[in-house]
Design a protein around this motif. Structure first.
Motif, PDB file in Angstrom:
ATOM      1  N   ALA A   1       0.835  -1.213   0.000  1.00  0.00           N
ATOM      2  CA  ALA A   1       0.000   0.000   0.000  1.00  0.00           C
ATOM      3  C   ALA A   1       0.860   1.249   0.000  1.00  0.00           C
ATOM      4  CB  ALA A   1      -0.913  -0.004   1.216  1.00  0.00           C
ATOM      5  N   GLY A   2       0.416   2.253  -0.732  1.00  0.00           N
ATOM      6  CA  GLY A   2       1.102   3.532  -0.753  1.00  0.00           C
ATOM      7  C   GLY A   2       2.159   3.679  -1.825  1.00  0.00           C
ATOM      8  N   ARG A   3       2.443   2.619  -2.558  1.00  0.00           N
ATOM      9  CA  ARG A   3       3.437   2.724  -3.617  1.00  0.00           C
ATOM     10  C   ARG A   3       2.774   3.070  -4.940  1.00  0.00           C
ATOM     11  NH1 ARG A   3       7.251  -2.450  -2.707  1.00  0.00           N
ATOM     12  NH2 ARG A   3       7.976  -1.912  -0.656  1.00  0.00           N
ATOM     13  N   GLU A   4       3.598   3.547  -5.854  1.00  0.00           N
ATOM     14  CA  GLU A   4       3.090   3.830  -7.195  1.00  0.00           C
ATOM     15  C   GLU A   4       2.735   2.518  -7.884  1.00  0.00           C
ATOM     16  OE1 GLU A   4       5.132   6.758  -9.601  1.00  0.00           O
ATOM     17  OE2 GLU A   4       6.422   7.140  -7.893  1.00  0.00           O
ATOM     18  N   ARG A   5       1.859   2.603  -8.865  1.00  0.00           N
ATOM     19  CA  ARG A   5       1.413   1.422  -9.583  1.00  0.00           C
ATOM     20  C   ARG A   5       2.410   1.077 -10.682  1.00  0.00           C
ATOM     21  NH1 ARG A   5      -1.817  -1.633  -7.143  1.00  0.00           N
ATOM     22  NH2 ARG A   5      -2.957  -2.220  -8.969  1.00  0.00           N
ATOM     23  N   GLY A   6       3.406   0.322 -10.320  1.00  0.00           N
ATOM     24  CA  GLY A   6       4.432  -0.099 -11.255  1.00  0.00           C
ATOM     25  C   GLY A   6       5.602  -0.680 -10.492  1.00  0.00           C
ATOM     26  N   ILE A   7       6.673  -0.957 -11.203  1.00  0.00           N
ATOM     27  CA  ILE A   7       7.851  -1.567 -10.594  1.00  0.00           C
ATOM     28  C   ILE A   7       9.043  -0.647 -10.788  1.00  0.00           C
ATOM     29  CG2 ILE A   7       9.405  -3.546 -10.672  1.00  0.00           C
ATOM     30  CD1 ILE A   7       7.066  -5.161 -11.745  1.00  0.00           C
ATOM     31  N   THR A   8       9.799  -0.467  -9.724  1.00  0.00           N
ATOM     32  CA  THR A   8      11.034   0.304  -9.796  1.00  0.00           C
ATOM     33  C   THR A   8      12.203  -0.653  -9.646  1.00  0.00           C
ATOM     34  OG1 THR A   8       9.943   2.204  -8.787  1.00  0.00           O
ATOM     35  CG2 THR A   8      12.341   2.214  -8.807  1.00  0.00           C
ATOM     36  N   PHE A   9      13.134  -0.594 -10.588  1.00  0.00           N
ATOM     37  CA  PHE A   9      14.369  -1.369 -10.505  1.00  0.00           C
ATOM     38  C   PHE A   9      15.485  -0.424 -10.099  1.00  0.00           C
ATOM     39  CE2 PHE A   9      11.808  -3.924 -13.386  1.00  0.00           C
ATOM     40  CZ  PHE A   9      11.976  -5.183 -12.839  1.00  0.00           C
ATOM     41  N   PHE A  10      16.299  -0.855  -9.129  1.00  0.00           N
ATOM     42  CA  PHE A  10      17.356  -0.035  -8.574  1.00  0.00           C
ATOM     43  C   PHE A  10      18.713  -0.456  -9.154  1.00  0.00           C
ATOM     44  CE2 PHE A  10      13.921  -0.266  -5.407  1.00  0.00           C
ATOM     45  CZ  PHE A  10      13.572   1.076  -5.395  1.00  0.00           C
ATOM     46  N   PRO A  11      19.717   0.418  -9.084  1.00  0.00           N
ATOM     47  CA  PRO A  11      21.027   0.121  -9.678  1.00  0.00           C
ATOM     48  C   PRO A  11      21.710  -1.129  -9.127  1.00  0.00           C
ATOM     49  CG  PRO A  11      20.869   2.449  -9.182  1.00  0.00           C
ATOM     50  CD  PRO A  11      19.653   1.797  -8.601  1.00  0.00           C
ATOM     51  N   ASP A  12      21.397  -1.527  -7.897  1.00  0.00           N
ATOM     52  CA  ASP A  12      22.022  -2.723  -7.329  1.00  0.00           C
ATOM     53  C   ASP A  12      21.336  -4.016  -7.779  1.00  0.00           C
ATOM     54  OD1 ASP A  12      19.663  -2.534  -5.928  1.00  0.00           O
ATOM     55  OD2 ASP A  12      20.590  -2.652  -3.934  1.00  0.00           O
ATOM     56  N   GLY A  13      20.310  -3.922  -8.626  1.00  0.00           N
ATOM     57  CA  GLY A  13      19.613  -5.104  -9.134  1.00  0.00           C
ATOM     58  C   GLY A  13      18.341  -5.429  -8.387  1.00  0.00           C
ATOM     59  N   SER A  14      18.119  -4.789  -7.237  1.00  0.00           N
ATOM     60  CA  SER A  14      16.890  -5.042  -6.481  1.00  0.00           C
ATOM     61  C   SER A  14      15.727  -4.282  -7.111  1.00  0.00           C
ATOM     62  CB  SER A  14      17.071  -4.633  -5.025  1.00  0.00           C
ATOM     63  OG  SER A  14      17.305  -3.249  -4.930  1.00  0.00           O
ATOM     64  N   SER A  15      14.524  -4.512  -6.563  1.00  0.00           N
ATOM     65  CA  SER A  15      13.343  -3.847  -7.116  1.00  0.00           C
ATOM     66  C   SER A  15      12.365  -3.510  -6.002  1.00  0.00           C
ATOM     67  CB  SER A  15      12.665  -4.755  -8.136  1.00  0.00           C
ATOM     68  OG  SER A  15      12.023  -5.820  -7.476  1.00  0.00           O
ATOM     69  N   SER A  16      11.290  -2.850  -6.376  1.00  0.00           N
ATOM     70  CA  SER A  16      10.237  -2.543  -5.407  1.00  0.00           C
ATOM     71  C   SER A  16       9.401  -3.784  -5.108  1.00  0.00           C
ATOM     72  CB  SER A  16       9.353  -1.417  -5.937  1.00  0.00           C
ATOM     73  OG  SER A  16       8.776  -1.786  -7.164  1.00  0.00           O
ATOM     74  N   GLY A  17       9.512  -4.799  -5.924  1.00  0.00           N
ATOM     75  CA  GLY A  17       8.823  -6.072  -5.688  1.00  0.00           C
ATOM     76  C   GLY A  17       7.331  -5.984  -5.918  1.00  0.00           C
ATOM     77  N   GLU A  18       6.840  -6.704  -6.882  1.00  0.00           N
ATOM     78  CA  GLU A  18       5.415  -6.721  -7.198  1.00  0.00           C
ATOM     79  C   GLU A  18       5.033  -8.046  -7.798  1.00  0.00           C
ATOM     80  OE1 GLU A  18       3.025  -3.845  -8.808  1.00  0.00           O
ATOM     81  OE2 GLU A  18       4.298  -2.161  -8.316  1.00  0.00           O
ATOM     82  N   THR A  19       3.737  -8.226  -7.914  1.00  0.00           N
ATOM     83  CA  THR A  19       3.187  -9.352  -8.648  1.00  0.00           C
ATOM     84  C   THR A  19       2.327  -8.792  -9.762  1.00  0.00           C
ATOM     85  OG1 THR A  19       3.149 -10.729  -6.670  1.00  0.00           O
ATOM     86  CG2 THR A  19       1.758 -11.416  -8.495  1.00  0.00           C
ATOM     87  N   ILE A  20       2.589  -9.223 -10.980  1.00  0.00           N
ATOM     88  CA  ILE A  20       1.836  -8.755 -12.134  1.00  0.00           C
ATOM     89  C   ILE A  20       0.946  -9.902 -12.595  1.00  0.00           C
ATOM     90  CG2 ILE A  20       1.976  -7.831 -14.470  1.00  0.00           C
ATOM     91  CD1 ILE A  20       5.078  -7.367 -13.228  1.00  0.00           C
ATOM     92  N   GLY A  21      -0.353  -9.649 -12.625  1.00  0.00           N
ATOM     93  CA  GLY A  21      -1.311 -10.670 -13.031  1.00  0.00           C
ATOM     94  C   GLY A  21      -1.845 -10.392 -14.425  1.00  0.00           C
ATOM     95  N   PHE A  22      -1.994 -11.450 -15.211  1.00  0.00           N
ATOM     96  CA  PHE A  22      -2.544 -11.367 -16.563  1.00  0.00           C
ATOM     97  C   PHE A  22      -3.793 -12.218 -16.613  1.00  0.00           C
ATOM     98  CE2 PHE A  22       1.992 -10.930 -16.801  1.00  0.00           C
ATOM     99  CZ  PHE A  22       2.164  -9.844 -17.632  1.00  0.00           C
ATOM    100  N   MET A  23      -4.865 -11.678 -17.182  1.00  0.00           N
ATOM    101  CA  MET A  23      -6.120 -12.414 -17.285  1.00  0.00           C
ATOM    102  C   MET A  23      -6.730 -12.215 -18.657  1.00  0.00           C
ATOM    103  SD  MET A  23      -7.710 -11.404 -13.617  1.00  0.00           S
ATOM    104  CE  MET A  23      -6.915  -9.808 -13.579  1.00  0.00           C
ATOM    105  N   THR A  24      -7.191 -13.295 -19.237  1.00  0.00           N
ATOM    106  CA  THR A  24      -7.962 -13.235 -20.467  1.00  0.00           C
ATOM    107  C   THR A  24      -8.907 -14.426 -20.468  1.00  0.00           C
ATOM    108  OG1 THR A  24      -7.929 -13.160 -22.870  1.00  0.00           O
ATOM    109  CG2 THR A  24      -6.196 -14.414 -21.837  1.00  0.00           C
TER     110      THR A  24
END
Length: 130
Positions: A88-111
């Motif tokens: 909660a409170g983060r922007e809707r997307g993923i941020t990748f940092f220079p050290d290789g880490s990220s903001s961490g998310e799960t992206i779901g695809f539905m059709t």
């Protein structure tokens, strides 16, 4: 016509219909190609962050687009729905940092009835396709 000729025609029609069914893209095939495209974009963004030394943000809306750099207008444009789940409170997307880490998310695809997910690990920034 003999019975043998009739059987040959039936077998040929069966083979042609089986080949035709594979050529027509189904929901799962479309979903798989879309998720692979997003996975490729995310890997590229992670490498870009590591090379440039600056954080790279990938918005959730751009992941649904079939064209690079454009946000999807609606579900009808792409044929699938993309949802991003983060803390909660983060922007809707993923941020990748220079050290290789990220903001961490799960992206779901539905059709239709098909679903797929890509998990982005916060600590390592690696992607796992489910």
């Amino acid at each position: 016509m003999t019975l043998l000729e009739l059987l040959v025609v039936i077998v040929l029609l069966g083979l042609l219909s089986a080949i035709g069914a594979q050529v027509i893209p189904g929901d799962e095939r479309r979903l798989q190609s879309a998720s692979e495209r997003v996975e490729h974009r995310l890997r590229k963004a992670r490498l870009s962050a590591m090379r440039s030394g600056a954080a790279v943000f990938v918005p959730c809306e751009s992941m649904a687009s079939s064209r690079r750099g454009e946000a999807a207008k609606a579900d009808r444009d792409t044929g699938f729905t993309v949802s991003c789940t983060s803390a909660a409170g983060r922007e809707r997307g993923i941020t990748f940092f220079p050290d290789g880490s990220s903001s961490g998310e799960t992206i779901g695809f539905m059709t239709g009835k098909s679903r797929a997910r890509i998990r982005v690990d916060a600590l390592t920034g690696t992607l796992t396709f489910e």
